[in-house]
Design an enzyme around this catalytic site. Structure first.
Site, PDB file in Angstrom:
ATOM      1  N   ASP A  69       0.887  -1.159   0.000  1.00 19.66           N
ATOM      2  CA  ASP A  69       0.000   0.000   0.000  1.00 19.66           C
ATOM      3  C   ASP A  69       0.921   1.203   0.000  1.00 19.66           C
ATOM      4  OD1 ASP A  69      -2.760   0.812  -0.081  1.00 19.66           O
ATOM      5  OD2 ASP A  69      -2.399   1.792   1.830  1.00 19.66           O
ATOM      6  N   TYR A 159       1.025   9.567  -9.110  1.00 19.62           N
ATOM      7  CA  TYR A 159       1.545  10.922  -8.896  1.00 19.62           C
ATOM      8  C   TYR A 159       2.966  11.107  -9.434  1.00 19.62           C
ATOM      9  CZ  TYR A 159      -2.482  11.454  -5.812  1.00 19.62           C
ATOM     10  OH  TYR A 159      -3.765  11.512  -5.310  1.00 19.62           O
ATOM     11  N   LYS A 180      14.034   4.453 -12.109  1.00 19.14           N
ATOM     12  CA  LYS A 180      13.064   4.558 -11.024  1.00 19.14           C
ATOM     13  C   LYS A 180      13.162   3.352 -10.095  1.00 19.14           C
ATOM     14  CE  LYS A 180       8.129   4.754 -10.015  1.00 19.14           C
ATOM     15  NZ  LYS A 180       6.754   4.660 -10.542  1.00 19.14           N
ATOM     16  N   HIS A 185      10.383   4.404  -3.705  1.00 22.94           N
ATOM     17  CA  HIS A 185       9.886   3.959  -2.400  1.00 22.94           C
ATOM     18  C   HIS A 185       9.578   2.470  -2.400  1.00 22.94           C
ATOM     19  CE1 HIS A 185       6.675   5.031  -5.081  1.00 22.94           C
ATOM     20  NE2 HIS A 185       5.727   4.618  -4.269  1.00 22.94           N
ATOM     21  N   ARG A 186       9.049   1.974  -3.526  1.00 26.26           N
ATOM     22  CA  ARG A 186       8.728   0.546  -3.625  1.00 26.26           C
ATOM     23  C   ARG A 186      10.004  -0.285  -3.631  1.00 26.26           C
ATOM     24  NH1 ARG A 186       5.037   1.519  -7.160  1.00 26.26           N
ATOM     25  NH2 ARG A 186       3.446   1.807  -5.570  1.00 26.26           N
TER      26      ARG A 186
END
Length: 206
Positions: A69, A159, A180, A185-186
């Site tokens: 999430d 986003y 990326k 963050h992932r």
């Protein structure tokens, strides 16, 4: 024997990104798509929602389940949209509407007050049929940056077109997927999860 996962997401963009990240860090790992029922995300934290999805997928498939999430947290909004990022402009809204609403809300905010970060929590659920007693674990990743004034780039989703990672002058949607995946963050959450996955792999092999 390689680990096999089911990725508890119906978001194809997210599935593709996860498959790249896992493939780069765990060669040979098998990532299965999840086509089961999608539970209501009733949690108020990233961890709660990630566990809701991972537990549902593990129960439905009997496999080791991963679910994330994630969302964008804006400093001047007190961390919002946060867990409501995917439905910021309404439950039926898409990425473009969510991005436009967020930009409108910050239209009078100039730098250096446009700080934000992407956050991701990954939940791991190992059912008892795979490992005696079952097992659960979470890992978190954060990616600091700031919000651009207008969307730029076509490689990302959500986003990404308005998020400028710290130290860069491009948005995350202007980065190539490999760029990326090296810093998102992932990716950072998965790096934190990796030692736990390796430990479980060792238990299964033993």
């Amino acid at each position: 024997m390689p680990l096999e996962f089911v990725l508890a997401s119906h978001n194809q963009h997210k599935v593709t990104e996860f498959q790249r990240i896992i493939g780069e860090r765990m060669p040979g790992a098998v990532v299965h798509a999840y086509d089961g029922p999608e539970p209501a995300e009733t949690g108020v934290t990233f961890a709660e929602n990630a566990f809701i999805k991972a537990r549902a997928a593990a129960q439905h498939t009997g496999r080791i389940a991963l679910a994330d999430d994630s969302g964008i947290c804006v400093d001047v909004l007190g961390g919002a949209p946060g867990v409501f990022s995917a439905r910021w402009a309404g439950s039926a809204a898409g990425d473009e509407a969510n991005v436009r609403l967020l930009l409108d809300q910050l239209s009078d905010i100039r730098r250096p007050h446009r700080g934000a970060e992407f956050r991701c929590t990954i939940a791991l659920v190992v059912p008892g049929s795979v490992l005696a007693g079952g097992h659960e674990f979470t890992a978190e990743g954060r990616w600091r940056g700031a919000l651009a004034y207008e969307p730029r780039g076509s490689h990302g989703f959500g986003y990404d077109p308005i998020f400028e990672p710290e130290g860069l002058e491009v948005t995350s949607a202007e980065l190539l997927p490999a760029e990326k995946n090296a810093q998102s963050h992932r990716a950072r959450a998965f790096e934190a999860l990796l030692p736990e996955l390796e430990r479980i792999a060792g238990q299964l092999e033993g």
